[in-house]
Design an enzyme around this catalytic site. Structure first.
Site, PDB file in Angstrom:
ATOM      1  N   ARG A 271     -91.994 -84.451  13.257  1.00  0.00           N
ATOM      2  CA  ARG A 271     -90.908 -83.694  12.624  1.00  0.00           C
ATOM      3  C   ARG A 271     -90.775 -82.376  13.383  1.00  0.00           C
ATOM      4  O   ARG A 271     -91.547 -81.456  13.166  1.00  0.00           O
ATOM      5  CB  ARG A 271     -91.263 -83.448  11.156  1.00  0.00           C
ATOM      6  CG  ARG A 271     -90.085 -83.020  10.286  1.00  0.00           C
ATOM      7  CD  ARG A 271     -90.565 -82.498   8.949  1.00  0.00           C
ATOM      8  NE  ARG A 271     -91.104 -81.172   9.108  1.00  0.00           N
ATOM      9  CZ  ARG A 271     -92.034 -80.618   8.305  1.00  0.00           C
ATOM     10  NH1 ARG A 271     -92.523 -81.276   7.293  1.00  0.00           N
ATOM     11  NH2 ARG A 271     -92.464 -79.394   8.534  1.00  0.00           N
ATOM     12  N   HIS A 275     -89.270 -78.994   7.152  1.00  0.00           N
ATOM     13  CA  HIS A 275     -89.077 -80.145   6.274  1.00  0.00           C
ATOM     14  C   HIS A 275     -87.602 -80.282   5.901  1.00  0.00           C
ATOM     15  O   HIS A 275     -87.039 -81.364   5.912  1.00  0.00           O
ATOM     16  CB  HIS A 275     -89.930 -79.980   5.016  1.00  0.00           C
ATOM     17  CG  HIS A 275     -89.629 -80.985   3.958  1.00  0.00           C
ATOM     18  ND1 HIS A 275     -89.994 -82.303   4.076  1.00  0.00           N
ATOM     19  CD2 HIS A 275     -88.959 -80.881   2.782  1.00  0.00           C
ATOM     20  CE1 HIS A 275     -89.573 -82.967   2.993  1.00  0.00           C
ATOM     21  NE2 HIS A 275     -88.946 -82.131   2.211  1.00  0.00           N
ATOM     22  N   TYR A 284     -97.218 -72.737   8.167  1.00  0.00           N
ATOM     23  CA  TYR A 284     -98.384 -73.612   8.004  1.00  0.00           C
ATOM     24  C   TYR A 284     -98.768 -74.417   9.242  1.00  0.00           C
ATOM     25  O   TYR A 284     -99.744 -75.137   9.216  1.00  0.00           O
ATOM     26  CB  TYR A 284     -98.195 -74.562   6.817  1.00  0.00           C
ATOM     27  CG  TYR A 284     -96.883 -75.338   6.838  1.00  0.00           C
ATOM     28  CD1 TYR A 284     -96.759 -76.495   7.592  1.00  0.00           C
ATOM     29  CD2 TYR A 284     -95.782 -74.900   6.114  1.00  0.00           C
ATOM     30  CE1 TYR A 284     -95.566 -77.203   7.628  1.00  0.00           C
ATOM     31  CE2 TYR A 284     -94.576 -75.599   6.140  1.00  0.00           C
ATOM     32  CZ  TYR A 284     -94.473 -76.746   6.898  1.00  0.00           C
ATOM     33  OH  TYR A 284     -93.294 -77.439   6.935  1.00  0.00           O
TER      34      TYR A 284
HETATM   35  C1  LIG Z   1     -92.424 -87.976  -6.473  1.00  0.00           C
HETATM   36  C2  LIG Z   1     -92.122 -86.815  -5.600  1.00  0.00           C
HETATM   37  N1  LIG Z   1     -93.036 -85.839  -5.453  1.00  0.00           N
HETATM   38  C3  LIG Z   1     -92.767 -84.772  -4.679  1.00  0.00           C
HETATM   39  C4  LIG Z   1     -91.583 -84.650  -4.036  1.00  0.00           C
HETATM   40  C5  LIG Z   1     -91.287 -83.432  -3.168  1.00  0.00           C
HETATM   41  N2  LIG Z   1     -91.235 -83.821  -1.773  1.00  0.00           N
HETATM   42  C6  LIG Z   1     -90.071 -84.107  -1.167  1.00  0.00           C
HETATM   43  S1  LIG Z   1     -90.276 -84.632   0.374  1.00  0.00           S
HETATM   44  C7  LIG Z   1     -91.956 -84.457   0.297  1.00  0.00           C
HETATM   45  C8  LIG Z   1     -92.785 -84.804   1.471  1.00  0.00           C
HETATM   46  C9  LIG Z   1     -92.540 -86.174   1.975  1.00  0.00           C
HETATM   47  O1  LIG Z   1     -93.260 -86.398   3.149  1.00  0.00           O
HETATM   48  P1  LIG Z   1     -93.153 -87.749   3.946  1.00  0.00           P
HETATM   49  O2  LIG Z   1     -93.253 -88.904   3.026  1.00  0.00           O
HETATM   50  O3  LIG Z   1     -94.118 -87.690   5.051  1.00  0.00           O
HETATM   51  O4  LIG Z   1     -91.658 -87.755   4.499  1.00  0.00           O
HETATM   52  P2  LIG Z   1     -90.981 -86.732   5.514  1.00  0.00           P
HETATM   53  O5  LIG Z   1     -90.345 -85.670   4.674  1.00  0.00           O
HETATM   54  O6  LIG Z   1     -92.021 -86.202   6.421  1.00  0.00           O
HETATM   55  O7  LIG Z   1     -89.937 -87.515   6.218  1.00  0.00           O
HETATM   56  C10 LIG Z   1     -92.324 -83.981  -0.958  1.00  0.00           C
HETATM   57  C11 LIG Z   1     -93.694 -83.667  -1.371  1.00  0.00           C
HETATM   58  C12 LIG Z   1     -90.646 -85.685  -4.228  1.00  0.00           C
HETATM   59  N3  LIG Z   1     -89.441 -85.650  -3.643  1.00  0.00           N
HETATM   60  N4  LIG Z   1     -90.939 -86.747  -5.008  1.00  0.00           N
END
Ligand SMILES: Cc1ncc(C[n+]2csc(CCOP(=O)(O)OP(=O)(O)O)c2C)c(N)n1
Ligand SMILES: [Mg+2]
Lengths: 375, 324
Positions: A271, A275, A284
């Site tokens: 990435r 985010h 971080y």
């Molecule tokens: C159930 C839930 N918990 C927390 C979140 C908040 N949240 C949104 S994206 C994310 C991280 C996701 O990381 P990853 O699965 O690696 O996907 P990326 O964003 O890196 O593509 C979090 C914690 C959420 N959307 N849904």
């Protein structure tokens, strides 16, 4: 943390070596060459560049306060475009929230996407969802939810339904490295394994889940090896290698259509941005972590490949940028001219038929005073 | 006294209690190094280290289930759920386990823990970053539910919640996380979890609110005064168990009741408050109670200001109650 160095050294866990197709000089290894025509590669390259330009422009719009939010795909274009490309017309995709480039390639109209970013009256989701939470059934593309993981079991059920009805299709689901920690991932893998559903699990391992690195998601060496426990064959692929992504996804789709059941693909990527527009990654992670990935920028790699073949020029690059910019500007101008959804639309689609209490509440809203505009 | 916003006040409470009681641990997604997506746990990781301020894998069921285990051991976990909209994967652990542990074990296994989570709309968050789910938790016996409206209460209520022997859901109204500023004492103090507060005294209509909507109710009260209606505004602070005495006393004085909450109307917490008032003070009522709430639809994105029960919707309800 996944480092690009890992990409060149083979890991001896069950899923085997990381699949690469492109060599550093841009040439292709015979073993994983998906055999694309030059024109196909040019088209794919154009989709990747288009995705990146739109990403950049959307971030600018957010900074200007013209849209509320954007979650982009900077650095993950090969993983997204390559895997979406490998899906046939009869196949379906259940997206996460970072894959708009794939949707656009499968026929989602740029104007519709931008209308969603503005949440206006023309948005197919009727301005009900946040930006990037669009819907496009026409492209055989699911509707997007924020809660992590929910699409995984649904994608398995969708594939399973097709299998029950003896229809030949594959259903791919996108998710991140962080999402493998959700219960949904484990349910989805287990059901897919038990019922041999025609599923393709596409894990975009971009190293991070907001501020949490992959070591905090799993003690396994790889995400791919999680397939072993569920009886789901898995593969690790260089997610910044367009050709390798296409080759492994095609193989998974073929297995699914042939009745061979699910595959878990772990695409190693990074990435390169925050985010989302709400995030500052400098809080971080070390800036120098980015550098090796800049060198393996998935777009640059395809450009080098095309240029080595004399199939892409600086003039073409310039023309492409101008074209995408023009299309984007026009779509934004249209979207900004479009009014917000009607007040009454808020009460539609809650049920197929509107019950008495929603009619009553809609009436109350319409006959009452208007809310202040400011957020 | 220092001026603080709610984020700082909650952070201060966590720091204070973690220093005072080494059983207190914070866990959740992004709570460590980055200090939370809303920065509520900022600095705690540096101060208390990896064992007490823990970035977890992305699983709310995992976070709450393990926190329950820690509480059974004797720690006092304060897990964070990043947005209350993402609490549902943990719902089973909360309502089947956490809420019932004391009861089902005859008091052998109490669970002392506080689940902190931001709630509410008005931040351009759409369905999944805006909901206000108190009713779904109040409905399950065994959980306390708190929702402060200002920094002073936020700090005092959080300290009281952490020290409370029962599980507490601590709902933080994110729309006023930074907007609500106020004087907050530096040291230790608590705010009584059994007491609502009268934010504005009045004699004609009782308006009950909490969290971010308190400010909307107060704004409507000022405007009602211009029309000659004297409004009393109650800030519940602790939603459950409800401070019924403060509510009934006020309704006996005014005879008129308006309840405000962001969550949808049907089966919302307002319905419970109205029922209780009808049961306990029916003959004091001079007008039908009115609920001013979110609509019975999912929380919308573009039209969110038309969804929320803001001042412009509270005011006509107050006038209607007064004129009835
Ligand atoms: C159930 C839930 N918990 C927390 C979140 C908040 N949240 C949104 S994206 C994310 C991280 C996701 O990381 P990853 O699965 O690696 O996907 P990326 O964003 O890196 O593509 C979090 C914690 C959420 N959307 N849904
Ligand atoms: Mg990730």
């Amino acid at each position: 943390m996944v480092s690009p160095a890992e990409n060149s050294s083979a890991t001896q866990s069950p899923p085997g070596d990381i699949v690469h197709a492109m060599r550093d000089d841009g040439s292709l290894s015979a073993e994983h060459d998906p055999g694309l025509s030059t024109q196909q590669v040019v088209d794919l390259y154009r989709h990747m560049v288009r995705t990146r330009i739109i990403d950049e422009r959307l971030v600018t719009l957010q900074r200007q306060g013209r849209i509320g939010f954007h979650i982009g795909s900077l650095g993950e274009e090969a993983a997204i475009i390559g895997s979406s490309f490998a899906m046939g017309e009869q196949d379906w995709i259940f997206p996460c929230y970072r894959e708009f480039g794939g949707a656009l390639m499968r026929g989602f109209k740029l104007q519709s996407f931008i209308d969603n970013m503005f949440g206006n009256a023309n948005d197919a989701a009727k301005g009900r969802q946040m930006p990037d939470h669009y819907t496009c059934r026409e492209a055989r593309w699911g509707s997007i939810s924020s809660p992590i993981g929910t699409q995984m079991t649904q994608a398995v059920g969708f594939a399973w339904a097709a299998k029950i009805q003896k229809k030949s299709l594959a259903c791919l689901v996108y998710f991140g490295d962080g999402s493998t920690s959700s219960a949904e991932f484990h349910n989805a893998m287990n059901f897919a394994g038990v019922f041999k559903t025609p599923s393709v699990f596409f894990c975009r391992n971009n190293g991070w889940a907001i501020s949490v690195p992959v070591e905090r998601q799993t003690a396994s060496d790889t995400f791919a090896e999680k397939g072993v426990a569920y009886g789901v064959p898995s593969v690790r692929v260089d997610g910044n290698d367009l050709f390798a992504v296409i080759a492994v996804t095609r193989a998974a789709v073929q297995r699914a259509r042939d009745g061979g059941g699910p595959t878990l693909i772990e695409a190693l990527t990074y990435r390169m941005g925050g985010h989302s527009t709400s995030d500052d990654p400098n809080r971080y992670r070390a800036r120098d972590e980015l550098e090796p990935w800049v060198e393996r920028d998935p777009i640059e790699r395809v450009r080098r490949h095309l240029q080595a073949k004399g199939a892409w020029s600086d003039d073409q690059e310039e023309a492409l940028r101008t074209e995408v910019d023009g299309q984007f500007r026009e779509a934004v101008a249209n979207a900004e001219k479009t009014p917000p959804p009607s007040l009454a639309s808020m009460f539609e689609d809650v049920y197929a038929e509107q019950p008495w209490h929603l009619k009553e509440q809609c009436q109350q809203l319409l006959s009452g005073a208007r809310a202040p505009k400011a957020h | 006294m220092t001026q603080m916003n709610m984020v700082q006040a909650i952070n201060d409470a966590l720091r204070l209690e973690m220093a005072r009681d080494d059983r207190v641990v914070v866990l959740g997604e992004d709570v460590g190094k980055v200090g939370g997506v809303f920065r509520v746990t900022a600095g705690l990781h540096d101060e208390f280290g990896d064992d007490r301020v823990i970035d977890t894998p992305l699983s709310e069921g995992g976070i709450i289930g393990t926190a329950v285990g820690m509480a059974l051991y004797g720690l006092v976990p304060v897990p964070e759920i990043q947005f209350s909209d993402f609490i549902w994967p943990a719902y089973d652990q909360i309502v089947s386990e956490l809420a019932k542990y004391r009861y089902r074990s005859g008091g052998e296994y109490p669970c002392n823990m506080v689940i902190r989570t931001p709630v509410g709309g008005g931040i351009r968050g759409g369905h999944y970053h805006s909901q206000h789910p108190e009713a779904s938790f109040i409905h399950h016996a065994g959980l306390k539910v708190v929702c402060p409206s200002n920094p002073y209460d936020a700090k005092g209520l959080l300290l009281a919640s952490i020290r409370d022997p029962d599980p507490v859901l601590f709902f933080e109204p994110k729309r006023v996380y930074r907007a609500a500023k106020g004087d907050v004492p530096e040291g230790d103090y608590t705010v009584d979890l059994t007491k609502a507060t009268v934010s504005r005294e009045g004699s004609d209509v009782t308006v009950i609110a909490f969290g971010a909507m308190l400010y909307e109710a107060l704004d409507a009260a000022v405007k009602a005064e211009e029309q000659g209606v004297d409004v009393e505004v109650i800030d519940l602070r602790t939603l459950w168990p409800l401070d019924i005495d403060t509510v009934i006393e006020s309704v006996k004085k005014t005879g008129r009741l308006v309840v405000v909450h962001e969550a949808p109307k049907s089966c919302g917490f307002g319905g419970e408050i109205v029922s209780l008032v009808c049961e306990k003070a029916f003959y004091h009522l001079e007008a039908a109670p009115i609920r001013v709430t979110g609509w019975d639809t999912p929380f919308p994105y573009t039209l969110e200001m038309e969804y929320l029960p803001l001042s412009h919707r509270i005011l006509p309800a107050v006038i209607e109650a007064a004129k009835a």
